[in-house]
Design a protein around this motif. Structure first.
Motif, mmCIF file in Angstrom:
data_model
loop_
_atom_site.group_PDB
_atom_site.id
_atom_site.type_symbol
_atom_site.label_atom_id
_atom_site.label_comp_id
_atom_site.label_asym_id
_atom_site.label_seq_id
_atom_site.Cartn_x
_atom_site.Cartn_y
_atom_site.Cartn_z
ATOM 1 N N SER A 54 -4.073 11.986 6.746
ATOM 2 C CA SER A 54 -3.236 10.665 6.346
ATOM 3 C C SER A 54 -4.146 9.871 5.716
ATOM 4 O O SER A 54 -5.126 9.427 6.023
ATOM 5 N N GLU B 155 -4.172 6.436 3.251
ATOM 6 C CA GLU B 155 -3.472 5.065 2.845
ATOM 7 C C GLU B 155 -4.358 4.437 1.752
ATOM 8 O O GLU B 155 -5.782 4.138 2.040
ATOM 9 N N TYR C 67 0.498 -1.272 -0.031
ATOM 10 C CA TYR C 67 0.086 0.135 0.104
ATOM 11 C C TYR C 67 0.921 1.247 0.083
ATOM 12 O O TYR C 67 2.144 1.004 0.083
ATOM 13 N N THR C 68 0.237 2.390 -0.207
ATOM 14 C CA THR C 68 0.752 3.600 -0.324
ATOM 15 C C THR C 68 0.411 4.653 0.717
ATOM 16 O O THR C 68 -0.815 4.695 1.019
ATOM 17 N N ARG C 69 1.148 5.292 1.370
ATOM 18 C CA ARG C 69 0.542 6.205 2.580
ATOM 19 C C ARG C 69 1.011 7.626 2.067
ATOM 20 O O ARG C 69 2.165 7.962 1.898
ATOM 21 N N SER D 87 -3.404 3.857 9.917
ATOM 22 C CA SER D 87 -3.404 5.271 10.643
ATOM 23 C C SER D 87 -4.192 5.133 11.988
ATOM 24 O O SER D 87 -5.198 4.332 12.076
ATOM 25 N N ASP E 118 -7.485 5.729 6.965
ATOM 26 C CA ASP E 118 -7.154 7.226 6.824
ATOM 27 C C ASP E 118 -7.395 7.870 8.101
ATOM 28 O O ASP E 118 -8.319 7.374 8.820
#
Lengths: 459, 451
Positions: free
Chosen positions: A343, A345, A315-317, A360, A380
């Motif tokens: 934030s 994700e 995943y990408t944050r 998060s 998030d």
């Protein structure tokens, strides 16, 4: 009645003592003629035997000593403690560990050698300490400091870090053990009653390259760009906390997917920080913007710390954090600050194997301080904070603040003002001319009140 | 109930009787020879002093029942070392009557602490890094073997701390106190030589041999003159053996000539007035020094006031002094409560004071200056016990300073900016007049509430 009689008796003693003192002074002078000493004479310091009473005088009259005796007896241990503290501090000051003189030029007195600090393992870790040893191995333009740090707490949290910090490249290897992290379930509406805990073990090795526009002295404009890559392995296990059940008991589905499963990642990312805050004794104006993107990808086998087969979620944050503030009353500023953070994700592949520790979170020092650390988990998180700082005394200031925040599956579609939770608090900060040095405060939320403290590193 | 009242009354009588035990005054037993034994040097932590004076002692004082009784009865304990004229009994190793008690010419004052010529010309040998105090510096020995502590100004405030230190030494000497000989000096980098034994201690407590690079790095932190020289304060070593600072309360138990608790000494209580005049907010134990001296055929402890680099609102560090200096303690609980209740909306008087914006001059002013309620940075045990008699004693000394004395002391600071000289002179004159009017003038409503 008894109290009145007591106060009357005290006042009587005091006023009679006044008469006694003036009489005493008159009587005392009869034996000595000081007037000669006031005749025009030498301006040089006297060498004569100084006037003195025959015995050392008590700073208090007998009746005062008697009245204060109970309190004095109680405070004798404190007096002894004070003497010990003084002796200890004298040693630390003499050795230079507590500076009482001008700062030694940084090239001659960097923060090298052995030092003891706060554990820095997060709000849940409890009371503890860290020992750190730093040694400069290269100087000049390639200045590099080798460091070794071990932190431990009474809750049996511990962290080990070995680092080589240079410019622009820094390397690190670390190991963390967090035995009782809290988990209440996913989503912002997770009930307080579902309090569970889990343990997580992390091991990582990585490198960071960072460029800064300029070093800041106390506080000043700075732009920082950094990029990093890290190989990491995590294992979630049965929570060691005794005050709540382990997470797999309340959340069997999450437990089945994650309990005891080694997850390995190659993590890489980049971030940019623009910071032009300025002012003393706390930052009083300017703003700060942080943009960050971090990819948690599948491990590269030859880089993995273990066997490289335990793939976790990919995943990408993304994180955006902005802070600004303004102040009035230049001599002793009152400051209003605003902070916002999102934030985000992505779900990514293997979302079912997403570790709780990778989500998060809100609660504790990361936001919504009136809630327990780890109170809210989801992909998030959204947080807003308003702070008002005002002076109490020359060395004290107060920070009253309120936070609103929530976690969401998708903040961009789900976030609503009505779903936000609120936390508010007040922090008393001890400050020096150049900035705050320590703080103690309380934060309250609908679920309770939490006390927090900090020594150094406040701004 | 009657029985309880009787019991209290009996207790009262016994205690009262005890309080009437007089102290018979006789000749002191102090040894009158050089064979007297030197007290042990003692040290007092800077940090502990801050904690003690800001937190522990005020808390203890709050629960001091005897003190509470005296306050209710408006019967403060008066200074213990005064005679029937309410003057300090002499001789004293703390204070010598000068201005206010006998004629002191400007020339007397300018030669009082010493010739004021500073180190002899020629190379200075750096013998040690400066161990205490916030200003950068080191210790040197000049070509004649005289030892000095050298202190510098920070670049942001050139001439400020060094100027204040020199002015303070003259004014406090003239006021009667023992002070070191301070002078403004200028040095070239080439003039400095390092003694082979010179050491410095780093932030981790490690001792290192002093190097040229160390000196270069230190000098980058200090103010430099346009011609490349460095202006500094040269404070001559006091003669004798240093015994560490004195405290403003209690006695030095191993000194047979120290039998009056310091908080009951008129010289220390009355110092409040002089400190208020020159805004000596840093008047505290660590800025004092006891010396074991041999003088006049005997050895004894002489008590010195040292380090005046923070008077006149001077800042020896990189940030300017708080404008609340002299108005509030570091931890002023009364101000804190007022600010807390008003949530920071309360505006203190000092927040509107006009700053002269002269780099060589710290924050000192005369409009908001409170000649009754002036406060140092930290509560001072002797100042806390001051009574109107003590303050008037100090006011009599302050009143003795003529405009010429003030001008001469300030001229010794050698300010390059004439505005600095003019401003400081005006401030000291106005503050002197305000103090004198408040305490020696006709009864003033300002004194209502003062002890």
């Amino acid at each position: 009645m008894r109290l009145m009689a007591f106060i009357l008796a005290l006042a009587l003693q005091a006023s009679m003592a006044r008469a006694g003192e003036s009489n005493g002074a008159t009587a005392a002078t009869a034996s000595r003629a000081d007037s000669d000493a006031y005749a025009v004479g030498s301006l040089a310091p006297s060498t004569g035997v100084p006037w003195n009473p025959p015995e050392t005088m008590s700073p208090r009259r007998g009746w005062e000593t008697t009245l204060n005796m109970p309190g004095r007896l109680i405070t004798y241990p404190l007096t002894a403690l004070g003497a010990l503290t003084n002796a200890g501090l004298v040693k630390l000051e003499d050795s230079g560990r507590i500076p009482t003189s001008s700062p030694i030029p940084s090239t001659f007195g960097p923060s090298l050698g052995l030092s003891f600090r706060q554990p820095g393992l997060g709000g849940r870790a409890g009371v503890g300490a860290a020992a750190e040893y730093r040694r400069e191995v290269l100087s000049g333009p390639y200045s590099t400091v080798l460091g070794a740090r071990y932190a431990g707490t009474l809750r049996k949290y511990n962290g080990t870090l070995i680092s080589a910090t240079g410019k622009p490249l820094s390397l690190r290897y670390g190991y963390d053990w967090r035995p009782e992290e809290l988990f209440y379930g996913l989503g912002h509406d997770s009930p307080e009653g579902l309090r569970t805990n889990y343990a997580v073990q992390s091991e990582y090795a990585g490198a960071t390259a960072a460029w800064e526009s300029r070093r800041r002295a106390i506080r000043g404009p700075r732009t920082r760009f950094s990029t990093w890559a890290q190989t990491q392995t995590d294992v979630m296990s049965h929570g060691r906390g005794s005050s709540s059940v382990s997470y797999e008991d309340e959340f069997p589905a999450i437990g089945d997917a994650t309990l005891g499963r080694r997850v390995e990642h190659l993590i890489y990312g980049a971030g940019v920080s623009l910071d032009n805050r300025s002012g003393i004794p706390h930052w009083t104006q300017g703003s700060r913007l942080l943009l960050l993107a971090e990819r948690h990808d599948a491990p590269i086998p030859w880089l993995a710390l273990k066997d490289g087969t335990g793939h976790g979620a990919q995943y990408t944050r993304y994180q955006i954090e902005a802070e600004t503030g303004f102040s009035w009353r230049r001599r002793d500023p009152r400051t209003l600050r605003f902070l916002g953070r999102i934030s985000d994700e992505t779900q990514g592949n293997g979302g079912d194997r997403r570790l709780v520790s990778e989500l998060s979170t809100l609660g504790g020092s990361v936001g919504l301080a009136g809630f327990e650390p780890g109170r809210f988990h989801d992909l998030d998180a959204v947080l807003g904070k308003v702070s008002y700082l005002f002076p109490l005394a020359r060395r004290l200031e107060m920070d009253v603040h309120s936070e609103w925040g929530a976690v969401y599956r998708n903040a961009w579609t789900d976030a609503q003002f009505t779903t936000l939770s609120n936390s508010f608090g007040a922090t008393l900060r001890l400050r020096y001319e150049t900035g705050p040095v320590a703080a103690i405060g309380i934060d309250a939320s609908r679920e309770g009140v939490r006390v927090k403290y900090a020594l150094g590193g406040l701004e | 109930m009657k029985r309880h009242l009787l019991l209290w009354a009996c207790c009262g009588c016994v205690i009262t009787a005890a309080s009437f035990v007089r102290i018979a005054v006789a000749e002191p037993k102090g040894k009158d020879s050089t064979e007297a034994k030197s007290p042990k040097p003692r040290e007092y932590s800077y940090v502990y002093d801050v904690m003690n004076q800001s937190v522990f002692r005020p808390a203890t004082r709050m629960f001091d029942v005897g003190n509470l009784a005296r306050r209710i009865a408006r019967s403060p304990r008066q200074a213990a070392n005064v005679d029937e004229r309410d003057e300090v009994r002499l001789p004293s190793t703390w204070w010598q009557p000068r201005i206010g008690y006998q004629p002191v010419s400007v020339q007397d004052m300018m030669h009082g602490p010493g010739p004021g010529t500073g180190p002899a010309p020629g190379p200075w040998t750096v013998t040690k890094a400066k161990a205490q105090g916030v200003t950068p510096g080191f210790q040197i020995e000049d070509t004649k073997g005289a030892k000095y502590i050298i202190k510098f100004d920070v670049p942001k405030f050139p001439e400020q701390a060094t100027g204040a230190d020199v002015i303070g030494s003259y004014l406090f000497w003239a006021a009667g106190y023992n002070v070191p000989e301070n002078a403004i000096a200028y040095l070239d980098r080439d003039q400095l030589k390092i003694s082979p034994k010179a050491m410095y201690t780093d932030a981790k407590g490690k001792h290192h041999k002093m190097t040229e690079a160390y000196l270069d790095a230190l000098l980058t932190q200090v103010a430099r003159e346009p011609d490349g020289r460095y202006r500094c304060l040269a404070s001559k070593f006091l003669s004798g053996k240093p015994l560490g600072p004195f405290k403003y309360n209690g006695v030095r138990s191993d000194d047979p000539e120290d039998r009056v608790p310091h908080e009951l000494r008129r010289e220390l209580r009355g110092l409040w007035t002089i400190a208020a005049w020159v805004n000596h907010a840093d008047a505290r134990g660590p800025n004092s020094l006891d010396m074991w001296v041999t003088d006049g055929g005997r050895s004894f402890v002489r008590h010195y006031l040292i380090d005046f680099g923070s008077i006149l609102g001077s800042s020896a560090i990189t940030e300017e002094r708080s404008y609340a200096t002299g108005e509030e303690y570091y931890l002023d609980y009364n101000a804190a409560i007022r600010n807390l209740v008003s949530v920071g909306t309360r505006k203190a008087e000092w927040e509107d004071v006009k700053d002269p914006n002269i780099p060589a001059v710290g924050f000192i002013e005369s409009k908001v200056f409170d000649p009754v309620g002036w406060r140092p940075d930290l509560p001072n045990p002797a100042f806390d016990e001051r009574t109107q008699r003590d303050i008037r004693w100090g006011a009599k000394i302050v009143a003795g300073f003529t405009d010429e004395h003030i001008r001469a002391a300030i001229a010794a600071a050698h300010y390059t900016d004439p505005r600095a000289t003019e401003y400081l002179t005006r401030m000291l004159i106005e503050r002197r007049d305000k103090l004198v009017n408040a305490w020696l003038g006709p009864p003033s409503p300002m004194l209502t509430g003062a002890k």
